[in-house]
Design an enzyme around this catalytic site. Structure first.
Site, mmCIF file in Angstrom:
data_model
loop_
_atom_site.group_PDB
_atom_site.id
_atom_site.type_symbol
_atom_site.label_atom_id
_atom_site.label_comp_id
_atom_site.label_asym_id
_atom_site.label_seq_id
_atom_site.Cartn_x
_atom_site.Cartn_y
_atom_site.Cartn_z
ATOM 1 N N LYS A 192 0.732 -1.085 0.001
ATOM 2 C CA LYS A 192 0.071 -0.043 -0.051
ATOM 3 C C LYS A 192 0.800 0.999 0.025
ATOM 4 C CE LYS A 192 -1.369 1.633 4.016
ATOM 5 N NZ LYS A 192 -1.125 3.050 4.662
ATOM 6 N N ASN A 193 1.984 1.432 0.640
ATOM 7 C CA ASN A 193 2.737 2.394 1.129
ATOM 8 C C ASN A 193 3.751 2.819 0.165
ATOM 9 O OD1 ASN A 193 1.418 2.738 3.215
ATOM 10 N ND2 ASN A 193 3.096 2.564 4.645
ATOM 11 N N ARG A 241 -8.211 -0.351 5.392
ATOM 12 C CA ARG A 241 -7.333 0.750 4.683
ATOM 13 C C ARG A 241 -6.146 0.104 4.043
ATOM 14 N NH1 ARG A 241 -6.356 5.802 8.306
ATOM 15 N NH2 ARG A 241 -5.127 6.059 6.330
ATOM 16 N N CYS A 301 -4.077 8.061 10.210
ATOM 17 C CA CYS A 301 -4.395 7.495 11.504
ATOM 18 C C CYS A 301 -3.746 8.543 12.415
ATOM 19 C CB CYS A 301 -3.547 6.061 11.578
ATOM 20 S SG CYS A 301 -3.855 4.697 10.686
ATOM 21 N N ASP A 305 5.599 0.809 11.780
ATOM 22 C CA ASP A 305 4.262 -0.096 11.546
ATOM 23 C C ASP A 305 4.117 -1.362 12.049
ATOM 24 O OD1 ASP A 305 3.637 2.364 10.298
ATOM 25 O OD2 ASP A 305 3.976 1.625 8.392
ATOM 26 N N ARG A 345 1.131 15.178 13.283
ATOM 27 C CA ARG A 345 1.736 14.631 12.198
ATOM 28 C C ARG A 345 2.038 15.762 11.371
ATOM 29 N NH1 ARG A 345 -0.689 8.927 10.122
ATOM 30 N NH2 ARG A 345 1.180 8.702 8.731
#
Ligand code: EPU
Length: 430
Positions: free
Chosen positions: A22-23, A399, A117, A307, A122
């Site tokens: 995903k990232n 997600r 999230c 993560d 952030r």
């Protein structure tokens, strides 16, 4: 609304195929904005953040065709700058790549402040510092970030980031690729997805070197062409299944992985006493001896990934003795701890340090997915203990995990998704 129901207590066994990362997919999909041509992207994970990104790009004029379950054709020729949907953009973090991509292609951008999230503050100050260094004038107004330039394109420069940041490294790369002259990023992030995005852009004709090291050089080119590109496997999904295998004392082989990307996770599992066998593109994780507690410190790649912190904590609750996790990336990635405590886990947080007194028997409970990785952590914990647990707010897990329930079922878990009527909608209907 849906929830996940788990009857835990059985070891996971078998093989599971890992989806695309995903990232890595997020910056690559937004990088397509820079290309006035068709790009065929393979190994795309079927997860909410990616599907929302497709919706954002379609809303801006992109044509996106599904070729098969994991392959899409993206044509951003007709994308119009400044037209992304505010409410969609603010639902995910990765949408901030639109800033770099719009700036790179049009010399201007207007994008809502991103979501993602909640791990405390952030900031995106390093992204903004990068855009300014590239000649952008940046203002924030009414929930939007706006970039403009006098010369209509980014201007090459040297940027030294104050901290290692994945998002800002990628955003500057996207902004600089069609810029005038050469950009050098120092103190760049070295994550595999930085390399993947650079490889994608180079396949489209960009001139990026050094990705994967802390100095990246981008020589601006005047245009990019389409290409066919396969996204790397998801190291965090793979790590999550590896840790779930260890936590349930199972025997699982994760396939379609790049073992090098998983080295910090493999090393930590081995330190705890888990058996990890590496093959060319798969890894087998099993437990056949006693386990011991450990200390973990999350760090930028190649260190242990933040993560994987909540998943590792869930596993360490099952290991006799006192373990520690020091979270060095985020101020507040600890909301999942309150959920583990509902299961009787002896976990406490002081500052950025998590202390786990492992070996206390966990009990099934009604649980909430507090965020993406916190959500998978409580699923792992629920898989380890007998009795029925339920996990709500699973859209947060969806997600970033492609077909989680299907993959866990394939490994023998007693797990299912159950439809729950939305109380607010029900009330309205009545
Ligand atoms: N930071 C700043 N200023 C900035 C940018 C970052 O202070 O301008 C700080 C952050 O607050 C954080 C640290 O620097 O404390 C690292 O942030 P980074 O920019 O590396 O993170 P990100 O780009 O916001 C991505 C992933 C996260 C992952 C981090 C770290 C995406 C969409 N998100 O976030 O993924 O935790 O890198 O590896 O790629 C997840 O997948 O669960 C997830 C949260």
């Amino acid at each position: 609304m849906e929830k996940i129901v788990i009857n835990g207590g059985a070891p996971l066994r078998g093989e599971v195929e890992i989806s695309g990362f995903k990232n890595a997919a997020l910056p690559i999909i937004y990088a397509c904005v820079l290309v006035r041509d068709k790009c065929i992207i393979e190994n795309v994970p079927n997860v909410l953040d990616i599907n929302r990104s497709f919706e954002i790009l379609r809303g801006m004029g992109a044509t996106i065709k599904t070729i098969d379950r994991t392959t899409v054709e993206i044509d951003c020729t007709n994308v119009v700058s400044g037209t992304s949907d505010y409410s969609l953009v603010r639902r995910l973090r990765g949408s901030y790549y639109l800033l770099g991509a719009e700036f790179g292609r049009f010399g201007k951008a207007r994008v809502a402040y991103p979501g993602g999230c909640d791990f405390g503050v952030r900031p995106i100050d390093q992204h903004i510092k990068g855009f300014k260094a590239l000649g952008g004038e940046v203002i924030t107004d009414g929930g939007y970030i706006e970039i403009s330039t006098k010369i209509g394109r980014a201007k090459g420069t040297n940027i030294f980031f104050d901290m290692v940041t994945v998002g800002a490294t990628l955003n500057v790369m996207l902004a600089a690729v069609l810029g005038e002259g050469t950009t050098i990023i120092e103190n760049a992030a070295r994550e595999p997805h930085i390399v993947d995005c650079a490889n994608f852009l180079n396949s489209c004709g960009a001139k990026i070197s050094g990705a994967g090291s802390d100095i990246i050089k981008i020589r601006g080119v005047s245009e990019l062409h389409g290409c066919r590109y396969a996204i790397i496997p998801d190291m965090i999904e793979a790590g999550s299944f590896m840790v779930a295998a260890a936590a349930t004392r199972g025997d699982v082989t994760v396939t379609n992985v790049i073992p090098k990307h998983l080295e910090s996770i493999t090393a930590k599992l081995e330190e705890v006493g888990v058996s990890v066998e590496e093959f060319d593109d798969s890894i087998r994780v099993s437990v056949d001896g006693p386990l011991r507690p450990t200390n973990v410190k999350t760090l930028p790649y190649p260190g242990f990934p933040t993560d994987m912190h909540p998943q590792m904590c869930a596993f360490l609750t099952t290991v006799q003795g006192v373990s520690f996790i020091n979270e060095s990336i985020y101020d507040n990635r600890f909301k999942y701890v309150q959920e583990l405590k509902r299961m009787n886990a002896a976990v406490k947080v002081e500052g950025r340090m998590v202390t786990i007194e492992g070996g206390v028997t966990l009990s099934a409970a009604p649980l909430v997915a507090v965020d993406l990785r916190g959500g998978i952590a409580v699923i792992i914990a629920a898989l380890t203990c007998s009795g029925q647990s339920e996990v709500t707010d699973i859209h947060l897990i969806e997600r970033g995990y492609d077909d989680l329930v299907g993959k866990l079922k394939q490994l023998g878990a007693d797990i299912k998704k159950v439809y729950v009527p939305d109380p607010v909608a029900l009330k309205k209907a009545n």
